[in-house]
Write an enzyme that holds these catalytic residues in place. Structure first.
Site, PDB file in Angstrom:
ATOM      1  N   ASP A 177       0.788  -1.336  -0.055  1.00 37.71           N
ATOM      2  CA  ASP A 177       0.024   0.024   0.043  1.00 37.71           C
ATOM      3  C   ASP A 177       0.867   1.265   0.182  1.00 37.71           C
ATOM      4  O   ASP A 177       1.831   1.161   0.542  1.00 37.71           O
ATOM      5  CB  ASP A 177      -0.946  -0.070   1.275  1.00 37.71           C
ATOM      6  N   HIS A 178       0.359   2.280  -0.795  1.00 39.39           N
ATOM      7  CA  HIS A 178       0.852   3.569  -0.733  1.00 39.39           C
ATOM      8  C   HIS A 178       2.495   3.623  -1.320  1.00 39.39           C
ATOM      9  O   HIS A 178       3.427   3.825  -0.303  1.00 39.39           O
ATOM     10  CB  HIS A 178       0.831   4.199   0.449  1.00 39.39           C
TER      11      HIS A 178
ATOM     12  N   HIS B  88      -7.092  10.482   5.753  1.00 37.88           N
ATOM     13  CA  HIS B  88      -6.359   9.423   6.236  1.00 37.88           C
ATOM     14  C   HIS B  88      -6.011   9.853   7.712  1.00 37.88           C
ATOM     15  O   HIS B  88      -6.157  11.016   8.500  1.00 37.88           O
ATOM     16  CB  HIS B  88      -4.842   9.456   5.895  1.00 37.88           C
TER      17      HIS B  88
ATOM     18  N   HIS C   4      -9.750   5.324   0.583  1.00 33.66           N
ATOM     19  CA  HIS C   4      -8.714   5.471   1.287  1.00 33.66           C
ATOM     20  C   HIS C   4      -9.196   6.234   2.687  1.00 33.66           C
ATOM     21  O   HIS C   4     -10.297   6.907   2.969  1.00 33.66           O
ATOM     22  CB  HIS C   4      -7.325   6.142   0.927  1.00 33.66           C
ATOM     23  N   GLY C   5      -8.564   6.123   4.017  1.00 32.84           N
ATOM     24  CA  GLY C   5      -9.029   6.814   5.128  1.00 32.84           C
ATOM     25  C   GLY C   5     -10.518   6.306   5.627  1.00 32.84           C
ATOM     26  O   GLY C   5     -11.200   7.216   6.191  1.00 32.84           O
TER      27      GLY C   5
ATOM     28  N   SER D  13     -11.230   4.477   8.236  1.00 27.86           N
ATOM     29  CA  SER D  13     -11.401   4.549   9.649  1.00 27.86           C
ATOM     30  C   SER D  13     -12.300   5.751  10.034  1.00 27.86           C
ATOM     31  O   SER D  13     -12.944   5.567  11.296  1.00 27.86           O
ATOM     32  CB  SER D  13     -10.129   4.894  10.406  1.00 27.86           C
TER      33      SER D  13
ATOM     34  N   ASN E 130     -10.251   0.682   2.581  1.00 31.03           N
ATOM     35  CA  ASN E 130      -8.988   0.705   3.076  1.00 31.03           C
ATOM     36  C   ASN E 130      -9.228   1.311   4.625  1.00 31.03           C
ATOM     37  O   ASN E 130      -9.803   2.155   4.688  1.00 31.03           O
ATOM     38  CB  ASN E 130      -8.109   1.701   2.388  1.00 31.03           C
TER      39      ASN E 130
ATOM     40  N   THR F  55      -6.165   3.036  10.604  1.00 34.16           N
ATOM     41  CA  THR F  55      -6.290   3.766  11.973  1.00 34.16           C
ATOM     42  C   THR F  55      -7.112   2.972  13.037  1.00 34.16           C
ATOM     43  O   THR F  55      -6.775   3.145  14.398  1.00 34.16           O
ATOM     44  CB  THR F  55      -6.610   5.363  11.740  1.00 34.16           C
TER      45      THR F  55
HETATM   46  O1  G3H Z   1      -4.213   3.119   2.606  1.00 29.08           O
HETATM   47  C1  G3H Z   1      -4.743   2.788   3.742  1.00 29.08           C
HETATM   48  C2  G3H Z   1      -5.735   3.499   4.119  1.00 29.08           C
HETATM   49  O2  G3H Z   1      -6.187   4.783   3.568  1.00 29.08           O
HETATM   50  C3  G3H Z   1      -6.128   3.815   5.769  1.00 29.08           C
HETATM   51  O3  G3H Z   1      -6.471   4.961   6.161  1.00 29.08           O
HETATM   52  O4  G3H Z   1      -5.962   4.666   8.505  1.00 29.08           O
HETATM   53  O5  G3H Z   1      -7.403   6.406   7.872  1.00 29.08           O
HETATM   54  O6  G3H Z   1      -8.321   4.059   7.928  1.00 29.08           O
HETATM   55  P1  G3H Z   1      -6.931   5.026   7.852  1.00 29.08           P
HETATM   56 ZN    ZN Z   2      -4.457   5.224   2.268  1.00 33.63          ZN
END
Ligand code: G3H
Ligand code: ZN
Length: 281
Positions: free
Chosen positions: A83-84, A177, A205-206, A208, A227, A230
């Site tokens: 990832d990333h 994120h 993404h992000g 959480s 995804n 966090t």
């Molecule tokens: O690529 C990973 C995700 O974008 C995780 O994002 O930690 O905010 O859930 P997050």
């Molecule tokens: Zn991400």
């Protein structure tokens, strides 16, 4: 068993459902995702980010081997994803470490350079039989240069996919994120417009920071890969804090890593179940 990400994503995309992808940092994260997949009977993607690799001294192999070992012999379906990834050396280790997909992230670059770099990365990765995700439009919160208000334009997204040949596209639609509260508001209409314009599965993404009901709504409007990172760390750290507060004399890490792993297993299970539960009567 260790599956291919492409199969899990294609299955979700074809059926209009979501596939959750969880970022792992420690062995306990890996075990939590595997246990939750086993408990719920739902497939999951396990993701190792470039930042997590850096934490492990720049070597992806130990954590990747843990994912393969966790998947081995179990009935649950897990896939491994990097990832990333911005570093070409890590990109080039994707297949070798057992991952079947990679997110190549050149989104910090201006769009034209992002397209050129992503096209080249996708060409190389496809030659290795890998599934490639990429990102257009910075998803807020990834770094100081990233603005939470950024949105992906549907026409730009379609052009990006066409010109790069990627298999999945991460889009900026309101999530950010590293949020520790579930207060992000997604632009569902924009998700719908992008999914109509783009032939490949979309990635959020992000996640959480997004409430479960909104995640389900996002899937309904065309999002496929969700995804989540966090959220696991929030559960992990809360459990560690509670254990240490209860017994400040504790020194054996198993005494607090055990509850931390249990807390992450519950959190991951909730997400897996939430993505399969329908809000409609
Ligand atoms: O690529 C990973 C995700 O974008 C995780 O994002 O930690 O905010 O859930 P997050
Ligand atoms: Zn991400």
């Amino acid at each position: 068993m260790l599956c291919r990400s492409a199969d899990l994503i294609a299955e979700a995309h074809a059926s209009g459902s979501g596939i959750a992808a969880f970022n792992v940092i420690t062995l306990e994260h890996v075990q939590a995702v595997a246990d939750a997949a086993r408990r719920t009977g739902r497939p999951a993607i396990v993701q190792i980010s470039q930042n997590a690799v850096r934490h492990h001294g720049g070597d992806v192999m130990p954590l990747a081997a843990a994912v393969a070992a966790a998947a081995r012999g179990g009935e649950m379906r897990l896939a491994l994803h990097l990832d990333h990834v911005e570093d070409m050396a890590l990109l080039h280790r994707t297949a070798e470490c057992g991952a079947s997909s990679v997110m190549f992230d050149a989104s910090r670059l201006p769009d034209a350079e992002n397209i050129a770099a992503t096209r080249e990365a996708a060409r190389w990765a496809h030659g290795q039989g890998l599934f490639v995700e990429a990102e257009l439009g910075e998803i807020g919160g990834k770094g100081s240069a990233h603005t939470p208000g950024v949105r992906t334009d549907p026409a730009d997204a379609a052009r990006f996919v066409d010109e790069t040949g990627v298999d999945a596209l991460a889009v900026a639609v309101g999530s950010s994120h590293a949020m520790v509260s579930r207060t992000a508001a997604l632009d569902l209409r924009l998700i719908e417009r992008i999914s109509e314009a783009v032939p490949v599965p979309l990635v959020l993404h992000g996640s959480s920071g997004v409430p479960h009901t909104a995640l389900r709504a996002a899937v309904k409007h065309g999002m496929t890969k969700i995804n989540i990172g966090t959220l696991l760390n929030v559960s992990f750290t809360r459990a560690v804090r509670a254990t240490l507060a209860q017994d400040p004399e504790v020194v054996d890490p198993r005494r607090y890593l055990g509850p931390a792993r249990d807390a992450m297993t519950d959190a991951v299970s909730d997400c897996l179940m939430a993505l399969t539960t329908s809000d409609s009567p």
